[in-house]
Design a protein around this motif. Structure first.
Motif, mmCIF file in Angstrom:
data_model
loop_
_atom_site.group_PDB
_atom_site.id
_atom_site.type_symbol
_atom_site.label_atom_id
_atom_site.label_comp_id
_atom_site.label_asym_id
_atom_site.label_seq_id
_atom_site.Cartn_x
_atom_site.Cartn_y
_atom_site.Cartn_z
ATOM 1 N N THR A 5 0.693 -1.321 -0.090
ATOM 2 C CA THR A 5 0.112 -0.188 0.047
ATOM 3 C C THR A 5 0.860 1.155 -0.080
ATOM 4 O O THR A 5 0.176 2.390 -0.255
ATOM 5 C CB THR A 5 -0.989 -0.035 1.229
ATOM 6 N N LYS A 7 3.001 4.090 -1.567
ATOM 7 C CA LYS A 7 3.121 4.669 -3.195
ATOM 8 C C LYS A 7 4.130 5.577 -2.922
ATOM 9 O O LYS A 7 4.500 6.224 -1.883
ATOM 10 C CB LYS A 7 1.884 5.123 -3.221
ATOM 11 N N HIS A 29 0.364 8.873 5.949
ATOM 12 C CA HIS A 29 -0.367 7.757 5.529
ATOM 13 C C HIS A 29 0.529 6.615 5.090
ATOM 14 O O HIS A 29 0.242 5.603 4.645
ATOM 15 C CB HIS A 29 -1.409 8.163 4.242
ATOM 16 N N HIS A 31 3.510 7.122 2.885
ATOM 17 C CA HIS A 31 3.779 7.014 1.596
ATOM 18 C C HIS A 31 5.291 7.710 1.455
ATOM 19 O O HIS A 31 5.301 8.614 2.321
ATOM 20 C CB HIS A 31 2.902 7.731 0.543
ATOM 21 N N GLU A 73 1.890 8.099 -8.252
ATOM 22 C CA GLU A 73 0.773 9.264 -8.132
ATOM 23 C C GLU A 73 1.368 10.694 -8.055
ATOM 24 O O GLU A 73 2.396 10.952 -7.525
ATOM 25 C CB GLU A 73 -0.121 9.043 -6.943
ATOM 26 N N ARG A 114 -1.343 7.815 -11.730
ATOM 27 C CA ARG A 114 -2.341 8.561 -11.430
ATOM 28 C C ARG A 114 -2.049 10.072 -11.095
ATOM 29 O O ARG A 114 -1.089 10.206 -10.500
ATOM 30 C CB ARG A 114 -3.358 8.257 -10.187
ATOM 31 N N LYS A 172 -7.832 12.948 -12.237
ATOM 32 C CA LYS A 172 -8.481 13.310 -11.455
ATOM 33 C C LYS A 172 -8.654 14.902 -11.407
ATOM 34 O O LYS A 172 -7.409 15.472 -11.412
ATOM 35 C CB LYS A 172 -8.290 12.878 -9.930
ATOM 36 N N LEU A 228 -7.097 14.137 -0.939
ATOM 37 C CA LEU A 228 -7.026 12.657 -0.902
ATOM 38 C C LEU A 228 -7.896 11.827 -1.156
ATOM 39 O O LEU A 228 -7.631 10.589 -1.726
ATOM 40 C CB LEU A 228 -6.455 12.690 0.699
ATOM 41 N N ARG A 229 -9.060 11.780 -0.749
ATOM 42 C CA ARG A 229 -10.299 11.166 -1.019
ATOM 43 C C ARG A 229 -10.551 11.089 -2.562
ATOM 44 O O ARG A 229 -10.839 9.870 -3.130
ATOM 45 C CB ARG A 229 -11.619 11.652 -0.415
ATOM 46 N N MET A 231 -8.222 11.158 -4.962
ATOM 47 C CA MET A 231 -7.184 10.388 -5.575
ATOM 48 C C MET A 231 -7.496 8.914 -5.469
ATOM 49 O O MET A 231 -7.223 8.131 -6.257
ATOM 50 C CB MET A 231 -5.885 10.923 -4.939
ATOM 51 N N ASN A 232 -8.097 8.669 -4.342
ATOM 52 C CA ASN A 232 -8.142 7.276 -4.121
ATOM 53 C C ASN A 232 -9.757 6.590 -4.611
ATOM 54 O O ASN A 232 -10.090 5.442 -4.192
ATOM 55 C CB ASN A 232 -8.260 7.155 -2.232
ATOM 56 N N THR A 233 -10.480 7.415 -5.444
ATOM 57 C CA THR A 233 -11.702 6.963 -5.904
ATOM 58 C C THR A 233 -11.315 5.938 -7.148
ATOM 59 O O THR A 233 -10.125 5.876 -7.594
ATOM 60 C CB THR A 233 -12.572 8.171 -6.332
#
Length: 322
Positions: A5, A7, A29, A31, A73, A114, A172, A228-229, A231-233
């Protein structure tokens, strides 16, 4: 993706007001973060506490030139966002938005990353729709003094969607509305920082126009949580999505709140409204609520108190980690 997980994440404009807090959150988080900044408006003070972290790296670089790195990312936050700064060198502002988008999209295409574009509510211009939703095409003066930023960001969105359609780049796009909080530049000319700094110094508070124009102020932490939300969709959620606070305030109400919270005796002075300055600005965040499960949680009073604390320490020469 490196190490499960974890990145490798590139943040352009990572030493800025928003970018530095984004870097901090990405580190928390778990990363690896590559912070890229040319320090036009960003400052090392914003990221000083991250410089010795083993998962943080700083690179001085201008996004108008290509960058060759390996990342999973990309958050493209590079561009001066306040009128004083983006009008200082308007041609360079446009290049930062347009050439920067081309270079970062080219990188994302090469490495399969991404990429999130930090767009802006300025793409709506002086809106004829209120509140503004993402289907509104905007009302922008393409040859005015704000066009370097407004049209630069509009063109960047065009490039993002063309790279998505033509090259299948995973994009995004978020449209950021008025945001405030610690690490704002004290001389950036934005209304919240202007009012707080003037109040703390006991200087007259400058109101442009009659103060009836409206803005909707989103606290920094809420804004970055929304990004942040986003990017994680899933890949099919590309935006654009408005990220901002839907609670509207007049400029005069903001000034009165700052005076009350600082205890300042500053007077109010009025000056003419700048050309093309929007009369109303407020996001419709229905799409963010539905697709991200996001809405702001920090009240204007709470956010202003934290921002005042930051500027009070900054002006007094004290260090602060807000």
């Amino acid at each position: 993706m490196r190490g499960g997980t974890r990145k490798a994440v590139l943040v352009t404009g990572g030493a800025g007001f928003l970018g530095s807090y984004l870097c901090e959150q990405l580190i928390e988080h778990g990363h690896e973060v590559l912070c890229v900044d040319n320090f036009f408006t960003g400052t090392k003070r914003n990221i000083a506490h991250l410089l010795d972290h083993p998962r943080f790296e700083l690179l001085r670089h201008d996004v108008t030139f290509p960058l060759y790195v390996e990342v999973d990312e990309i958050y493209n936050f590079a561009c001066p966002a306040s009128p004083i700064h983006y009008q200082h060198d308007p041609a360079q502002t446009t290049k930062t938005s347009v050439h920067g988008a081309i270079n970062m999209l080219g990188l994302a295409k090469r490495v399969g990353a991404r990429i999130l574009q930090a767009s802006t509510s300025e793409v709506y211009g002086d809106p004829k729709q209120h509140p503004q939703n993402e289907d509104y095409w905007g009302h922008v003066n393409p040859i005015g003094p704000r066009a370097c930023y407004d049209e630069g960001k509009r063109c960047a969105e065009t490039l993002f969607f063309d790279y998505h359609r033509q090259h299948r780049v995973k994009i995004k796009v978020v449209r950021i509305f008025n945001t405030y909080g610690p690490r704002m530049h004290p001389n950036d000319g934005r209304v919240v920082s202007n009012f707080i700094v003037q109040a703390l110094r006991g200087e007259p508070i400058t109101i442009y126009g009659d103060g009836s124009q409206t803005r909707a102020f989103c606290y920094r932490d809420d804004l970055i949580a929304g990004c942040l939300r986003m990017m994680n969709t899933p890949d099919d959620v590309v935006g654009p999505i408005n990220i901002g606070n839907p609670h509207e305030s007049t400029i005069l109400e903001l000034a009165e709140s700052v005076l009350a919270l600082t205890g300042s005796k500053s007077s109010l002075v009025r000056k003419p409204l700048p050309q093309d300055d929007p009369i109303q600005r407020c996001p419709d965040i229905g799409r963010a609520r539905q697709q991200l499960g996001w809405e702001p949680t920090v009240s204007l009073e709470t956010g202003l108190k934290r921002t005042i604390e930051y500027f009070d320490a900054l002006l007094a020469g004290r260090t602060t980690r807000l």
